[in-house]
Design a protein around this motif. Structure first.
Motif, PDB file in Angstrom:
ATOM      1  N   SER A   1       0.824  -1.208   0.000  1.00 39.43           N
ATOM      2  CA  SER A   1       0.000   0.000   0.000  1.00 39.43           C
ATOM      3  C   SER A   1       0.864   1.266   0.000  1.00 39.43           C
ATOM      4  O   SER A   1       0.362   2.355  -0.210  1.00 39.43           O
ATOM      5  CB  SER A   1      -0.931   0.003   1.214  1.00 39.43           C
ATOM      6  OG  SER A   1      -0.162  -0.028   2.408  1.00 39.43           O
ATOM      7  N   TYR A   2       2.176   1.129   0.264  1.00 37.31           N
ATOM      8  CA  TYR A   2       3.070   2.285   0.236  1.00 37.31           C
ATOM      9  C   TYR A   2       3.390   2.772  -1.176  1.00 37.31           C
ATOM     10  O   TYR A   2       3.828   3.898  -1.371  1.00 37.31           O
ATOM     11  CB  TYR A   2       4.427   1.955   0.884  1.00 37.31           C
ATOM     12  CG  TYR A   2       4.391   1.867   2.369  1.00 37.31           C
ATOM     13  CD1 TYR A   2       3.807   2.885   3.125  1.00 37.31           C
ATOM     14  CD2 TYR A   2       4.951   0.784   3.036  1.00 37.31           C
ATOM     15  CE1 TYR A   2       3.779   2.802   4.507  1.00 37.31           C
ATOM     16  CE2 TYR A   2       4.930   0.702   4.409  1.00 37.31           C
ATOM     17  CZ  TYR A   2       4.350   1.714   5.149  1.00 37.31           C
ATOM     18  OH  TYR A   2       4.340   1.645   6.504  1.00 37.31           O
TER      19      TYR A   2
ATOM     20  N   GLU B   1       3.103   6.283  -2.612  1.00 38.12           N
ATOM     21  CA  GLU B   1       4.011   7.316  -2.118  1.00 38.12           C
ATOM     22  C   GLU B   1       5.301   7.317  -2.932  1.00 38.12           C
ATOM     23  O   GLU B   1       5.846   8.362  -3.263  1.00 38.12           O
ATOM     24  CB  GLU B   1       4.318   7.093  -0.637  1.00 38.12           C
ATOM     25  CG  GLU B   1       4.876   8.350   0.011  1.00 38.12           C
ATOM     26  CD  GLU B   1       5.359   8.120   1.427  1.00 38.12           C
ATOM     27  OE1 GLU B   1       4.543   8.251   2.349  1.00 38.12           O
ATOM     28  OE2 GLU B   1       6.554   7.807   1.602  1.00 38.12           O
TER      29      GLU B   1
ATOM     30  N   GLU C   1      -4.968  -1.345   5.544  1.00 34.46           N
ATOM     31  CA  GLU C   1      -4.609  -1.696   4.174  1.00 34.46           C
ATOM     32  C   GLU C   1      -5.860  -1.977   3.341  1.00 34.46           C
ATOM     33  O   GLU C   1      -5.948  -1.592   2.181  1.00 34.46           O
ATOM     34  CB  GLU C   1      -3.716  -2.954   4.162  1.00 34.46           C
ATOM     35  CG  GLU C   1      -2.276  -2.666   4.431  1.00 34.46           C
ATOM     36  CD  GLU C   1      -1.373  -3.370   3.412  1.00 34.46           C
ATOM     37  OE1 GLU C   1      -0.197  -2.981   3.342  1.00 34.46           O
ATOM     38  OE2 GLU C   1      -1.845  -4.274   2.684  1.00 34.46           O
TER      39      GLU C   1
ATOM     40  N   LEU D   1      -7.343   1.186   2.398  1.00 33.07           N
ATOM     41  CA  LEU D   1      -6.527   1.893   1.400  1.00 33.07           C
ATOM     42  C   LEU D   1      -6.758   1.318   0.011  1.00 33.07           C
ATOM     43  O   LEU D   1      -6.927   2.063  -0.965  1.00 33.07           O
ATOM     44  CB  LEU D   1      -5.033   1.799   1.764  1.00 33.07           C
ATOM     45  CG  LEU D   1      -4.550   2.764   2.850  1.00 33.07           C
ATOM     46  CD1 LEU D   1      -3.140   2.417   3.286  1.00 33.07           C
ATOM     47  CD2 LEU D   1      -4.612   4.215   2.340  1.00 33.07           C
TER      48      LEU D   1
ATOM     49  N   TYR E   1      -7.730   2.989  -3.444  1.00 36.47           N
ATOM     50  CA  TYR E   1      -6.855   2.912  -4.636  1.00 36.47           C
ATOM     51  C   TYR E   1      -7.633   2.439  -5.875  1.00 36.47           C
ATOM     52  O   TYR E   1      -7.309   2.794  -7.000  1.00 36.47           O
ATOM     53  CB  TYR E   1      -5.688   1.944  -4.406  1.00 36.47           C
ATOM     54  CG  TYR E   1      -4.677   2.385  -3.369  1.00 36.47           C
ATOM     55  CD1 TYR E   1      -4.716   3.660  -2.787  1.00 36.47           C
ATOM     56  CD2 TYR E   1      -3.662   1.505  -2.961  1.00 36.47           C
ATOM     57  CE1 TYR E   1      -3.783   4.026  -1.829  1.00 36.47           C
ATOM     58  CE2 TYR E   1      -2.727   1.872  -2.015  1.00 36.47           C
ATOM     59  CZ  TYR E   1      -2.789   3.127  -1.440  1.00 36.47           C
ATOM     60  OH  TYR E   1      -1.861   3.494  -0.514  1.00 36.47           O
TER      61      TYR E   1
ATOM     62  N   LYS F   1      -1.791  10.255  -4.670  1.00 40.57           N
ATOM     63  CA  LYS F   1      -1.651   9.518  -3.419  1.00 40.57           C
ATOM     64  C   LYS F   1      -2.709  10.034  -2.451  1.00 40.57           C
ATOM     65  O   LYS F   1      -2.763  11.235  -2.190  1.00 40.57           O
ATOM     66  CB  LYS F   1      -0.254   9.758  -2.832  1.00 40.57           C
ATOM     67  CG  LYS F   1       0.041   8.977  -1.563  1.00 40.57           C
ATOM     68  CD  LYS F   1       1.353   9.429  -0.919  1.00 40.57           C
ATOM     69  CE  LYS F   1       1.151  10.738  -0.153  1.00 40.57           C
ATOM     70  NZ  LYS F   1       2.342  11.196   0.570  1.00 40.57           N
TER      71      LYS F   1
ATOM     72  N   GLU G   1      -5.024   9.439   3.282  1.00 40.07           N
ATOM     73  CA  GLU G   1      -5.132   8.383   4.291  1.00 40.07           C
ATOM     74  C   GLU G   1      -3.816   7.604   4.454  1.00 40.07           C
ATOM     75  O   GLU G   1      -3.536   7.049   5.513  1.00 40.07           O
ATOM     76  CB  GLU G   1      -6.244   7.380   3.915  1.00 40.07           C
ATOM     77  CG  GLU G   1      -7.653   7.897   4.113  1.00 40.07           C
ATOM     78  CD  GLU G   1      -8.122   8.733   2.930  1.00 40.07           C
ATOM     79  OE1 GLU G   1      -7.303   9.060   2.041  1.00 40.07           O
ATOM     80  OE2 GLU G   1      -9.316   9.074   2.883  1.00 40.07           O
ATOM     81  N   LEU G   2      -3.042   7.575   3.395  1.00 37.42           N
ATOM     82  CA  LEU G   2      -1.811   6.774   3.459  1.00 37.42           C
ATOM     83  C   LEU G   2      -0.858   7.279   4.548  1.00 37.42           C
ATOM     84  O   LEU G   2      -0.134   6.494   5.168  1.00 37.42           O
ATOM     85  CB  LEU G   2      -1.124   6.783   2.075  1.00 37.42           C
ATOM     86  CG  LEU G   2       0.196   6.030   1.958  1.00 37.42           C
ATOM     87  CD1 LEU G   2       0.081   4.608   2.491  1.00 37.42           C
ATOM     88  CD2 LEU G   2       0.652   5.979   0.510  1.00 37.42           C
ATOM     89  N   GLU G   3      -0.900   8.568   4.798  1.00 34.24           N
ATOM     90  CA  GLU G   3       0.036   9.152   5.769  1.00 34.24           C
ATOM     91  C   GLU G   3      -0.102   8.527   7.161  1.00 34.24           C
ATOM     92  O   GLU G   3       0.864   8.459   7.920  1.00 34.24           O
ATOM     93  CB  GLU G   3      -0.176  10.666   5.874  1.00 34.24           C
ATOM     94  CG  GLU G   3      -0.039  11.408   4.562  1.00 34.24           C
ATOM     95  CD  GLU G   3       1.205  12.302   4.522  1.00 34.24           C
ATOM     96  OE1 GLU G   3       1.632  12.773   5.578  1.00 34.24           O
ATOM     97  OE2 GLU G   3       1.751  12.480   3.416  1.00 34.24           O
TER      98      GLU G   3
ATOM     99  N   ARG H   1      -0.477   5.611   7.833  1.00 31.88           N
ATOM    100  CA  ARG H   1      -0.046   4.218   7.776  1.00 31.88           C
ATOM    101  C   ARG H   1       1.219   3.954   8.606  1.00 31.88           C
ATOM    102  O   ARG H   1       1.510   2.836   8.976  1.00 31.88           O
ATOM    103  CB  ARG H   1       0.149   3.883   6.300  1.00 31.88           C
ATOM    104  CG  ARG H   1       0.810   2.610   5.930  1.00 31.88           C
ATOM    105  CD  ARG H   1      -0.126   1.432   6.141  1.00 31.88           C
ATOM    106  NE  ARG H   1       0.523   0.253   5.605  1.00 31.88           N
ATOM    107  CZ  ARG H   1       1.505  -0.379   6.224  1.00 31.88           C
ATOM    108  NH1 ARG H   1       1.902   0.022   7.383  1.00 31.88           N
ATOM    109  NH2 ARG H   1       2.060  -1.455   5.671  1.00 31.88           N
TER     110      ARG H   1
ATOM    111  N   GLN I   1       5.340   6.756   6.771  1.00 32.49           N
ATOM    112  CA  GLN I   1       5.461   7.994   5.988  1.00 32.49           C
ATOM    113  C   GLN I   1       6.924   8.354   5.739  1.00 32.49           C
ATOM    114  O   GLN I   1       7.762   8.136   6.597  1.00 32.49           O
ATOM    115  CB  GLN I   1       4.678   9.148   6.633  1.00 32.49           C
ATOM    116  CG  GLN I   1       5.405   9.964   7.686  1.00 32.49           C
ATOM    117  CD  GLN I   1       4.937   9.671   9.091  1.00 32.49           C
ATOM    118  OE1 GLN I   1       4.777   8.507   9.481  1.00 32.49           O
ATOM    119  NE2 GLN I   1       4.746  10.705   9.880  1.00 32.49           N
TER     120      GLN I   1
END
Lengths: 437, 437, 437, 437
Positions: D15-16, D19, D288, D291, D295, D303, D306-308, D310, D313
């Motif tokens: 899921s990264y 980024e 995940e 996310l 996606y 991006k 919400e990913l931040e 996780r 970062q």
């Protein structure tokens, strides 16, 4: 960031100073100078005045007439609130250097201003004066950076680091010449190559030469063995490294290592020169006389070409670049004398080493040095013990420390001859070495 | 415990052997010998037979006629099931030693059988033969103890420890003489004093001299400075340590350290002797001739007094005492060459050092050595690198290793002169140094 | 050599003292005692008097009535001109020990008199008193030997070595029990085996077990794995080392290493005991009461068998043997706490280590210790940092040093729980730890 | 210089990855990418396809449609002639991580993906796969740089450095977050501050924070103690450092050091979370899922914010900056895992350390690290031994090495509990740890 820097030059009557001025002029957009203080002692009064006049003409020519140029024999006003101090004096003048050379040779030893018995004598004359200057810096400009290129630069820097609070960096042109030579060999910009050196002042090895993602050290070594002498200072006569010595080392030694790896040849060459054109000090003395005749010329407003032959080439450029790197937090990788602090494994933390470092506004951050091969490390450790004991002797006047220092040095003869040579050295220098009284 | 020991002497044709026999006789109640094998090579056939006859007469006189004395030029039967092997041969005979001395001096260097260029040459002749012997020991008597007093004893021992499985101890008479001298100075039984030495073979210092609950080192130093030379081997001419050198060191150096601390004096003395009575090797050769004339005498059944002048006094006594200490698990403190294993901080674990050790049935247990002062440590480290590289060169025949070794040695001149001297050394010894072909 | 020794026992009211007396009686021909001073504090007045009476009866029975037995609460006359001082007191008495155990367990940690939080507390109570005693020794009997078996013996010895001029040796019965156990396993006289141990107090490993020319360590390990517990002190309940742990280590750990290698099991066992028969301190307290009831019996003139169960067996024998080894310059190999000085590579020179040493009239000469495997060394280094910081905290009362010490200890829980546990420990002991006020 | 780079992402279904793509887009002028290969395994097929679609939309939006995006489950074509390889896979997927956490907690220990028993398990699953990938790199793209941010990043990097010829750098976001936090505290551009960190992965300390010619470390420490948590990763719940701990250390520990300095609190917090919202792995798993639902949205071409949350970062930003610094020889100072080589005194030369380094086209040149205070060094040394033994166990499947590793780790309980926990760990992971079969 502070604007309008005050730069102070100790020993400004040196024939090198025009190079320093040239360097400052070249960096005028990045180093905004307001005051330039040229300091010397009574014996240097005439010379420093000649230099000051030339300096003013050079600045004038480059639209830098706004810079105040002061000449003084009194250090205090020169140091007050200074931002950078360049130390480039010679304790005992060239006469002291010549005396060192002649005494050493008289006893069958190499006579040289930074090595062996001569280096010891030079350190013992220079360190007490340097520590006096540092006391004044602590009082009058504690935030200033002291750039030391007074010889023997490594031992002088160690004395400052161990005995004062002054922010000091020691400089030498030997790695600068190597760096420039490597760049020319590789036909690239100097900034595109990372040549990492490590060791002690006048006792360094290039450990890696990174260019374009590869280590070009072996290629540079091949060049050197093919006769390329771009890495050797002008003041060192041509010579060849034995191929097998270089190959087995896997590192590139600086030219001064000839004193250790081929000491008998060096001694014979020196003895020959001393009987011919004179010792190195004597040659330099004559050269200086010619240079000052040129500097006197009121038409001259540029550094004359003759200065390049003097041997110290790039010394002052290194100083200017270092000032700029500190002032502008440039992160340039330069080769400086600084506190070891674990950089070279096997040496004390508090000693001075000469290593490639990233220059920041807070001073040098040394790059880590990969462990040296055992035999090379042993030579470095031995020489560092000689240096540290010499610093101790220079500070305390302890004759035992002097003796222990000299016994370790591979280019010093031991026994009754050493006793005699040490006695004569101290006697002949007593005015400059009151600590031994 | 095993009764009826088999003792084998390699190089038994040496003029020292009668001292060894005397030592065995003196310890006949604690060392029950059944067989004594005297081994030499073709060149030594006459001498070893003279020695064997004298040995039989000596044993006879002391009611030890039951000991079988064998003479042989074939090592295998001599080694089979041996309990102790004394190695005391000289590769290349005295002629080799003399050649080393003369070549060194020709190039302006000290010529000596265990130091500098001579020590290097001797190691390169001796180590290959020693490793051959060790291979045989591994096969024919793997439990035997090898007592090495073949010179250069430290480097030979290191070669054995690094390259074989043989249980070996290196011996030297220098610390034995110091120990006996100290006991005589203190007017006490040798066993009542613990003199701890540490360093490398022929490069040791007494670190403490414990007697009656006190460290008498300073007192012994005073004695030495008053001219007492009881600690100096007979074969070393009289000399005085500079008082300040000794005082600043705080340790008592062995006599061989004169080669480093007063190297110029030693060189001049050697050159003088070489022009006069001859080199040390030449003097010894003449002395040996006289000794064998004496040994031949069928009336002689004791070690003749003349042997004491030979220089190696107590060598063999040390060997006998060591055999007895091992055999009887005596826990005597003796000074031996053994694996460092951390004993001297700052040296590799796997190198050989000469240190005071408790002797057990399992061999020597070294006493811990307090850290050396930095400057002395640097000399020891430098010399150990010279030694280890010499061992490497002796084993592999790598000329680069040879060159790197010699460059480090403070009593070797470097440069083109060294290239020439090394070339001549190898050429002159090629029969004994096939590894360099 | 001095005749008529004066021996002083600090903390003589201990139930161990009869063992010490027995040891002195057994050595009466080699240790000529004239005066025996039994010292305690007010709280121990009754116990020390009981001990003194028993002592006199024991001496009487063995024709040693000529020995003057003094009982006093005043240390000064007891120390004046003493030859040997045995320190065996317990600061804060058994109540302090029990408190340490209970506080540790309350916070989920192992509670033990020499390890973890309990060891820390014990050190902080004991070291200030010990340094006071040492100041008196420096004044009243500077040549005396101090034999410390006050716990935690390693840290107490380190405090003495770092902060006083007293000639001190730390003792512990753990290696003595191991040595005796090994001899019984091998069915040989204790003097015929050299078991070399190294580490810190209660954190040692047997590194080699030399007997009859061989290292029997593997054989002894096999015995231990077969269930032989001869190496374990009586006061430690039976347990089995995991076979693979022992095999992979290649050394034999002392029983106290269970606290690190099997810490969870130890904690659970301790918690179980604390809920059952009581903590170790509580068990010992009850045992002491029973012992003193026996000692009181005016018919008793021998050390009673019950004492052997007490756990400290051989403690006092070790002390007597050490006194005799020093007095008679015996060169016995004993296991003592002394200055590291390079013996264990990777630890500071000035710290205390527990190592096998040759005992001379000048004190212990440690045998060199072969470098430890890296993982074991890491544990030793960590624990030494804990110990040295604890000593620092005990001397200065610096709570930060205390915290840094405890954070490192593997059997101490970190976090807010540690803050609370440390607070409670200091508060509960404030009378004995004035340095933390 | 090469134009048109080929970048390969192993474990691209993470899921990264968005980024990472964002970082590549941001550097499109300095990093001229031609091909982007997204590699995953069968289990990740769906996810990597979702990522690939999102990637194409993101590239499209930023006029980078010319970049070829390949998706494959076959590593070979993806590696062929690659210039940079980003390794970010998770061996055993999140299920493996959750299993590690649950097993650890079952035995009363902290369960965490890079520390303690969980870190051990993760290393043993991950290292064999990594070495397989490296063998392919050696064959198909030997000049490529491998950027590893697969956890446990330090141990994985050490395995690569010790067992392959691959040019590898290990990355972690912990120092990146610290660096960014410091810059925000100082209200300056990140490039104007030199924060030097040193230690091991997830075990680092900031040693100096140079800004504007001064070391601002004390000031930053004050900020932290006032509650400023800018240096702490988002995925770590808020906590306070004990003031005295920080002050006495004189360095700023990374947030992961809470596992050692406050281990009991961490354990309790973890056990609480495991009973509540779930273990960290379980929380991440749910996150995940959310996310990937985002996606999937065909409208999404950025991006998502919400990913931040996780936790990782800046991970990918660091990777992009590192690629650019290498490609452009930028000499940026970054914090990376690389060969120690003497950088941190007291650790082996060949181990991996996490240190601030100058990034050149030839890779990282570490800055020298001033010697650590002894107590901190001991923790680092202990943890490095745990790491190196874990790497050994992961490579060889030697259960003894596993046991020795775990015994050293301060957050692992020892004893029978450890035996059981290790057995269960190996059994539960046998499919991923064939080396232990």
């Amino acid at each position: 960031m502070k604007q309008g820097l005050k730069i102070t030059v100790i020993g400004a009557g040196s024939s090198y100073t025009p190079e320093l001025i040239e360097g400052l002029i070249a960096r005028r957009t990045e180093l905004p100078i307001r005051e330039l203080w040229l300091v010397d002692i009574e014996e240097g009064r005439e010379k420093v005045n000649i230099i000051a006049d030339l300096t003013r003409r050079m600045l004038q020519r480059h639209d830098m007439a706004h810079v105040d140029v002061h000449v003084t024999l009194d250090r205090i006003p020169a140091l007050k609130n200074a931002d950078f101090i360049c130390s480039q004096f010679r304790a005992g003048c060239l006469e002291g250097r010549i005396r060192d050379e002649r005494i050493s040779m008289k006893y069958g030893m190499i006579g040289q201003e930074t090595n062996g018995l001569g280096g010891f004598a030079n350190a013992c004359r220079t360190i007490p004066v340097t520590l006096d200057i540092c006391k004044e810096i602590e009082m009058y400009c504690p935030d200033a950076w002291l750039l030391n290129f007074t010889n023997p630069s490594g031992m002088v820097t160690e004395a400052i680091l161990k005995h004062t609070q002054v922010k000091a960096v020691g400089l030498c042109n030997v790695p600068v010449i190597m760096q420039k030579g490597v760049a020319r060999m590789l036909n690239c910009d100097e900034r595109d190559v990372v040549m990492q050196v490590a060791g002690l002042n006048h006792l360094i090895w290039a450990r890696q030469i990174l260019h374009d993602g590869q280590d070009k050290l072996q290629w540079v070594m091949d060049e050197i063995l093919r006769g390329n002498d771009l890495l050797v200072p002008h003041n060192i006569p041509p010579f060849d490294w034995p191929e097998k010595l270089l190959r087995q080392m896997g590192m590139i030694p600086c030219a001064y290592l000839r004193y250790y790896y081929t000491s008998q040849d060096m001694l014979e060459q020196e003895l020959g020169e001393a009987d011919g054109e004179g010792t190195r000090g004597e040659v330099v003395k004559a050269m200086e006389k010619r240079l000052f005749d040129i500097y006197r010329n009121p038409e001259l407003s540029e550094k004359p070409q003759e200065l390049e032959k003097r041997g110290g080439q790039y010394y002052s450029e290194a100083a200017c670049e270092l000032m700029s790197a500190i002032y502008n937090d440039k992160r340039t990788i330069m080769h400086v004398n600084t506190r070891n602090n674990g950089t070279i494994a096997g040496l004390p933390d508090d000693c001075a080493v000469e290593v490639s470092s990233v220059i920041t506004r807070s001073g040098p951050l040394p790059l880590n040095v990969a462990p040296f091969p055992e035999d090379t490390l042993r030579l470095i450790q031995l020489m560092k013990s000689y240096e540290s004991l010499t610093v101790e002797a220079a500070v305390t006047g302890d004759r035992n420390a002097a003796h222990r220092a000299l016994i370790l040095n591979p280019i010093v003869n031991t026994g009754t001859i050493l006793e005699a040579a040490l006695d004569e050295t101290i006697q002949a220098n007593l005015d400059y070495m009151p600590q031994f009284r």
